[in-house]
Design a protein around this motif. Structure first.
Motif, short mmCIF file in Angstrom:
data_model
loop_
_atom_site.label_atom_id
_atom_site.label_comp_id
_atom_site.label_asym_id
_atom_site.label_seq_id
_atom_site.Cartn_x
_atom_site.Cartn_y
_atom_site.Cartn_z
N HIS A 158 0.85 -1.19 0.00
CA HIS A 158 0.00 0.00 0.00
C HIS A 158 0.89 1.24 0.00
O HIS A 158 1.97 1.24 0.61
N PRO A 159 0.48 2.32 -0.69
CA PRO A 159 1.30 3.55 -0.72
C PRO A 159 1.73 4.04 0.65
O PRO A 159 2.87 4.50 0.82
N LYS A 160 0.83 3.97 1.64
CA LYS A 160 1.21 4.41 2.99
C LYS A 160 2.28 3.50 3.58
O LYS A 160 3.18 3.96 4.30
N THR A 161 2.19 2.21 3.25
CA THR A 161 3.20 1.27 3.73
C THR A 161 4.54 1.56 3.08
O THR A 161 5.59 1.52 3.74
N ARG A 162 4.52 1.87 1.79
CA ARG A 162 5.76 2.22 1.10
C ARG A 162 6.43 3.43 1.76
O ARG A 162 7.65 3.44 1.97
N LEU A 163 5.63 4.45 2.05
CA LEU A 163 6.17 5.66 2.67
C LEU A 163 6.74 5.35 4.05
O LEU A 163 7.82 5.84 4.41
N SER A 164 6.03 4.53 4.82
CA SER A 164 6.49 4.17 6.16
C SER A 164 7.81 3.41 6.11
O SER A 164 8.74 3.69 6.89
N ILE A 165 7.93 2.46 5.17
CA ILE A 165 9.16 1.69 5.04
C ILE A 165 10.31 2.59 4.61
O ILE A 165 11.43 2.49 5.14
N THR A 166 10.05 3.46 3.63
CA THR A 166 11.09 4.38 3.15
C THR A 166 11.59 5.26 4.29
O THR A 166 12.80 5.49 4.44
N ASN A 167 10.66 5.75 5.13
CA ASN A 167 11.06 6.58 6.27
C ASN A 167 11.90 5.78 7.26
O ASN A 167 12.88 6.30 7.83
N SER A 168 11.53 4.53 7.50
CA SER A 168 12.30 3.69 8.42
C SER A 168 13.71 3.46 7.90
O SER A 168 14.69 3.51 8.66
N LEU A 169 13.82 3.18 6.60
CA LEU A 169 15.13 2.98 6.00
C LEU A 169 15.98 4.24 6.11
O LEU A 169 17.17 4.18 6.45
N ARG A 170 15.35 5.38 5.82
CA ARG A 170 16.09 6.64 5.86
C ARG A 170 16.57 6.95 7.26
O ARG A 170 17.70 7.43 7.47
#
Length: 254
Positions: free
Chosen positions: A229-241
């Motif tokens: 899900h787009p929100k999941t993508r954003l959350s994962i990207t933030n965690s990685l960053r």
């Protein structure tokens, strides 16, 4: 090296390059994290690391005297090269002898690990190249960066000791350097944010590099980005960053 100095005796300077990289991956479950660590451990086993170090020693014009390598359980690998620069010495009978004058070493260690609470798996590689005399390891940086998937890179370069020119004057550096970045390809630098912390009086040079763009698909293990899900993508990207920023900064920011 260009513009070689005319020295009295041998070049006694010791040059050390410490090259560290971090590759970060998102793996949702503890099983996926273990699978990622096993995968990366197999990809960078002692055999492949040995091939990389052979290329490094060839690039700096050194000769391998001895190789020691080891794979570890449950994960990780180490390889150590004893190296030397061959130097021609005149003998009394007019012939020449080949002598190993400048002995040194190249080492590499891997540290795959994961943290179940953060869904982040990290692969760290430490490479140390220590040389003596005219050999400088800085020319190997682009090859080393290209040999690994590097999200964060830290590099330390130090020149120690002194040598003398033919007049007897002490020389504490035999080549010009203002930044380690000068030895990294411009196209590589464009992909990273980089900072220097240098102590010129002590011939100490430190550079840190952090990847600019995070293409999420490159950080997912056994998962397609479009399944999320787009929100999941954003959350994962933030965690990685966040993980990358803390490793780059060397402190727990979040």
């Amino acid at each position: 090296m260009e513009n070689k100095l005319t020295l009295y005796g041998f070049n006694n300077l010791t040059k050390s390059l410490s090259f560290n990289i971090y590759d970060v991956c998102y793996a949702k479950s503890e099983r996926e994290q273990r699978d990622y660590v096993a995968y990366i451990d197999e990809q960078y086993n002692s055999e492949r690391l040995t091939d990389i170090l052979y290329h490094v020693t060839d690039m700096i014009g050194a000769h391998v005297l001895h190789v020691s390598k080891q794979d570890y359980d449950p994960q990780g690998a180490s390889v150590t090269f004893l190296i030397a620069e061959e130097t021609m010495l005149p003998a009394k009978n007019g012939e020449t002898l080949v002598a190993h004058l400048d002995k040194s070493h190249v080492t590499v260690h891997t540290y795959p690990e994961f943290h179940p609470d953060t869904s982040i798996a990290t692969f760290r590689v430490d490479i140390d190249v220590a040389t003596c005399g005219e050999i400088t390891p800085l020319s190997t940086l682009d090859f080393l960066i290209g040999s690994f998937d590097s999200d964060i890179i830290t590099m330390d370069y130090r020149v120690r000791g002194f040598t003398r020119d033919i007049s007897g004057k002490k020389l504490f550096m035999d080549h010009k350097i203002t930044s380690i970045q000068d030895y990294v390809d411009e196209k590589t630098l464009e992909r990273y944010d980089a900072i220097d912390i240098n102590i010129y009086q002590s011939n100490l040079f430190h550079t840190k590099m952090l990847i600019k763009e995070v293409d999420l698909q490159n950080y997912l293990f056994n998962t397609d980005v479009y399944e999320l899900h787009p929100k999941t993508r954003l959350s994962i990207t933030n965690s990685l960053r966040k993980e990358m920023i803390e490793i780059f900064s060397g402190v727990n920011v979040y």
